[in-house]
Write a protein that holds these residues in place. Structure first.
Motif, PDB file in Angstrom:
ATOM      1  N   ILE A   1       0.835  -1.214   0.000  1.00  0.00           N
ATOM      2  CA  ILE A   1       0.000   0.000   0.000  1.00  0.00           C
ATOM      3  C   ILE A   1       0.862   1.252   0.000  1.00  0.00           C
ATOM      4  O   ILE A   1       0.411   2.324   0.399  1.00  0.00           O
ATOM      5  CB  ILE A   1      -0.949   0.011   1.223  1.00  0.00           C
ATOM      6  CG1 ILE A   1      -0.145  -0.030   2.535  1.00  0.00           C
ATOM      7  CG2 ILE A   1      -1.920  -1.147   1.166  1.00  0.00           C
ATOM      8  CD1 ILE A   1      -1.013   0.121   3.776  1.00  0.00           C
ATOM      9  N   ASP A   2       2.078   1.131  -0.500  1.00  0.00           N
ATOM     10  CA  ASP A   2       3.041   2.226  -0.422  1.00  0.00           C
ATOM     11  C   ASP A   2       2.517   3.541  -0.972  1.00  0.00           C
ATOM     12  O   ASP A   2       2.614   4.585  -0.323  1.00  0.00           O
ATOM     13  CB  ASP A   2       4.332   1.837  -1.160  1.00  0.00           C
ATOM     14  CG  ASP A   2       5.338   1.185  -0.213  1.00  0.00           C
ATOM     15  OD1 ASP A   2       5.137   1.276   1.014  1.00  0.00           O
ATOM     16  OD2 ASP A   2       6.307   0.593  -0.700  1.00  0.00           O
ATOM     17  N   ASN A   3       1.993   3.549  -2.165  1.00  0.00           N
ATOM     18  CA  ASN A   3       1.648   4.810  -2.837  1.00  0.00           C
ATOM     19  C   ASN A   3       0.158   4.947  -3.101  1.00  0.00           C
ATOM     20  O   ASN A   3      -0.253   5.550  -4.090  1.00  0.00           O
ATOM     21  CB  ASN A   3       2.423   4.918  -4.155  1.00  0.00           C
ATOM     22  CG  ASN A   3       3.907   5.133  -3.933  1.00  0.00           C
ATOM     23  OD1 ASN A   3       4.311   5.994  -3.160  1.00  0.00           O
ATOM     24  ND2 ASN A   3       4.728   4.332  -4.595  1.00  0.00           N
ATOM     25  N   CYS A   4      -0.654   4.411  -2.200  1.00  0.00           N
ATOM     26  CA  CYS A   4      -2.105   4.482  -2.372  1.00  0.00           C
ATOM     27  C   CYS A   4      -2.723   5.665  -1.633  1.00  0.00           C
ATOM     28  O   CYS A   4      -3.921   5.939  -1.823  1.00  0.00           O
ATOM     29  CB  CYS A   4      -2.758   3.180  -1.888  1.00  0.00           C
ATOM     30  SG  CYS A   4      -2.224   1.718  -2.810  1.00  0.00           S
ATOM     31  N   TYR A   5      -1.946   6.362  -0.782  1.00  0.00           N
ATOM     32  CA  TYR A   5      -2.530   7.374   0.084  1.00  0.00           C
ATOM     33  C   TYR A   5      -1.631   8.603   0.161  1.00  0.00           C
ATOM     34  O   TYR A   5      -0.432   8.544  -0.138  1.00  0.00           O
ATOM     35  CB  TYR A   5      -2.761   6.794   1.483  1.00  0.00           C
ATOM     36  CG  TYR A   5      -3.592   5.533   1.457  1.00  0.00           C
ATOM     37  CD1 TYR A   5      -4.970   5.599   1.304  1.00  0.00           C
ATOM     38  CD2 TYR A   5      -2.990   4.280   1.556  1.00  0.00           C
ATOM     39  CE1 TYR A   5      -5.736   4.448   1.252  1.00  0.00           C
ATOM     40  CE2 TYR A   5      -3.744   3.121   1.507  1.00  0.00           C
ATOM     41  CZ  TYR A   5      -5.121   3.214   1.352  1.00  0.00           C
ATOM     42  OH  TYR A   5      -5.877   2.074   1.285  1.00  0.00           O
ATOM     43  N   ASP A   6      -2.239   9.715   0.569  1.00  0.00           N
ATOM     44  CA  ASP A   6      -1.493  10.959   0.775  1.00  0.00           C
ATOM     45  C   ASP A   6      -0.987  11.091   2.207  1.00  0.00           C
ATOM     46  O   ASP A   6       0.049  11.694   2.459  1.00  0.00           O
ATOM     47  CB  ASP A   6      -2.384  12.162   0.444  1.00  0.00           C
ATOM     48  CG  ASP A   6      -2.868  12.140  -0.996  1.00  0.00           C
ATOM     49  OD1 ASP A   6      -2.019  12.093  -1.895  1.00  0.00           O
ATOM     50  OD2 ASP A   6      -4.099  12.158  -1.210  1.00  0.00           O
ATOM     51  N   LEU A   7      -1.749  10.547   3.153  1.00  0.00           N
ATOM     52  CA  LEU A   7      -1.385  10.614   4.570  1.00  0.00           C
ATOM     53  C   LEU A   7      -1.736   9.299   5.236  1.00  0.00           C
ATOM     54  O   LEU A   7      -2.835   8.766   5.031  1.00  0.00           O
ATOM     55  CB  LEU A   7      -2.124  11.757   5.265  1.00  0.00           C
ATOM     56  CG  LEU A   7      -1.902  11.888   6.781  1.00  0.00           C
ATOM     57  CD1 LEU A   7      -0.467  12.307   7.088  1.00  0.00           C
ATOM     58  CD2 LEU A   7      -2.880  12.896   7.392  1.00  0.00           C
ATOM     59  N   MET A   8      -0.801   8.773   6.038  1.00  0.00           N
ATOM     60  CA  MET A   8      -1.036   7.541   6.776  1.00  0.00           C
ATOM     61  C   MET A   8      -0.929   7.831   8.265  1.00  0.00           C
ATOM     62  O   MET A   8       0.067   8.393   8.728  1.00  0.00           O
ATOM     63  CB  MET A   8      -0.033   6.455   6.354  1.00  0.00           C
ATOM     64  CG  MET A   8      -0.062   6.165   4.864  1.00  0.00           C
ATOM     65  SD  MET A   8       1.057   4.849   4.351  1.00  0.00           S
ATOM     66  CE  MET A   8       0.170   3.421   4.935  1.00  0.00           C
ATOM     67  N   LEU A   9      -1.966   7.465   9.018  1.00  0.00           N
ATOM     68  CA  LEU A   9      -1.992   7.632  10.465  1.00  0.00           C
ATOM     69  C   LEU A   9      -1.698   6.300  11.119  1.00  0.00           C
ATOM     70  O   LEU A   9      -2.310   5.279  10.769  1.00  0.00           O
ATOM     71  CB  LEU A   9      -3.363   8.139  10.920  1.00  0.00           C
ATOM     72  CG  LEU A   9      -3.852   9.471  10.346  1.00  0.00           C
ATOM     73  CD1 LEU A   9      -5.280   9.741  10.785  1.00  0.00           C
ATOM     74  CD2 LEU A   9      -2.952  10.606  10.781  1.00  0.00           C
TER      75      LEU A   9
END
Length: 388
Positions: free
Chosen positions: A297-305
């Motif tokens: 899921i490396d580049n699926c999101y802009d921000l990871m919490l």
């Protein structure tokens, strides 16, 4: 000889009897999880370089200021004495900025002013300048967080990325400052690993595209805090939230999992009908399976919490040995590693630590932000279960 003798005795005696960090320990909860729905959400953000202002503004905007739940943003500009001649007169003091007088102040002021105007009556802004050495500035930050009743305190990561994805600079003094703040903060703390420079992402204020947020959930108070922050963010009309929960294969349901289930069920129920909310579960056998899923899921999101600390478990076995930055925890360090191909920024969250024995392990009932949806409840949630 008398002066030397008195100094030799008094100095260690003062250090032994006087601990300024004890002033920073409130006896009540200052967390996102336990904040009332209608209460003001108070965020203290520390800014060292103007490069991460855009990411800070995105987080503030994604926090979803509303009339019924306004946001108070307290920005602290971190400066070391000697960076300008005038700084020497204000060394080791926390001062309110009345008028910006350098390029960094101008940039921060303009960005915060734009954010404030965009949200009008829902947002209030205060800006301070902390002029102190990084060895001692944590005391100023914690004192300000206590005085301003901050709910969460967001710190910059000590590494900065270059535009080609390599590590541009490293500030070990800032790393030590972050560790001290984590140990003494009177509220929840987040460390922002800013990779915004890699994507060139525009501010949410001016960009019509969606802001993709993911919560990595293994369990525990820190993950609960990050989940509750994500639940608040998904109320924003430009924010999508994906909650990714990792479960250990053949792990029997215990009291800890029951608490986690209760919180997750409340978040899912609150987002019933919200098409911008997705819930996924991955069942893994060990740390290798967990690492494999995280890389996918490396580049699926802009921000990871992600929460900072987790209880010892087979799901983390072997991963801690590779940790370079213990202040981020095992999962936060993995997501923030220079070896990672991810372009997503990471916010590592630590829920407020209560430094009173009888309250330290107290678990209060989860508080969840409700989502008012106009969508049909038949298409309310997405659930994906996989096994690795």
């Amino acid at each position: 000889m008398s002066v030397i003798g008195v100094t030799a005795i008094v100095t260690p005696l003062i250090k032994l009897l006087h601990d300024p960090s004890k002033r920073h320990f409130p006896l009540k909860r200052r967390t996102i999880q336990h904040t009332k729905h209608e209460a003001e959400f108070r965020i203290l953000v520390c800014i060292k370089d103007q490069d991460n202002v855009s990411s800070i503004i995105n987080i503030l905007e994604a926090s979803d200021a509303r009339d019924e739940s306004p946001i108070a943003a307290i920005a602290v500009l971190l400066e070391e004495p000697g960076s300008r001649a005038t700084n020497m007169l204000l060394a080791h003091q926390l001062t309110r900025i009345l008028q910006p007088n350098n390029s960094k102040s101008d940039h921060v002021f303009n960005a915060l002013r734009q954010y404030e105007l965009h949200n009008r009556s829902c947002v209030t802004i205060q800006v301070f300048r902390a002029i102190s050495h990084f060895q001692t500035v944590h005391d100023d930050i914690c004192r300000l967080a206590l005085d301003q009743n901050a709910t969460i305190l967001i710190l910059p990561f000590h590494r900065h990325w270059a535009i080609d994805g390599s590590i541009g600079s490293t500030n070990r003094s800032m790393q030590n400052m972050n560790v001290k703040v984590l140990d003494n903060a009177p509220c929840s703390v987040g460390i922002l690993v800013d990779r915004g420079i890699l994507t060139g992402s525009l501010s949410l204020l001016n960009n019509k595209s969606t802001y993709r947020v993911a919560v990595i959930y293994l369990g525990g108070p820190d993950d609960a805090e990050s989940l509750c922050y994500g639940a608040r963010m998904v109320r924003h009309n430009k924010v999508t939230l994906t909650v990714i929960r990792f479960l250990l294969y053949k792990y029997d349901s215990a009291r800890e999992r029951k608490q986690d289930n209760s919180l997750i069920d409340e978040v899912r129920e609150a987002n019933m009908g919200n098409k911008k909310f997705i819930y996924k579960e991955h069942v893994v056998k060990d740390g290798v399976g967990l690492a494999t899923c995280l890389r996918s899921i490396d580049n699926c999101y802009d921000l990871m919490l992600v929460g900072r600390d987790h209880q010892a478990s087979e799901i983390l076995m072997g991963l801690g040995a590779w940790s370079e930055c213990p202040e981020l925890g095992v999962i936060g360090d993995m997501l923030s590693s220079p070896d990672s191909e991810s372009n997503a920024s990471v916010l590592v969250v630590q829920q407020q630590r209560l430094h009173v024995d009888k309250l330290r392990n107290r678990m209060m009932r989860p508080v969840v932000i409700s989502h008012e949806s106009v969508h049909d409840s038949g298409s309310n949630r997405s659930r994906a279960v996989s096994m690795t």
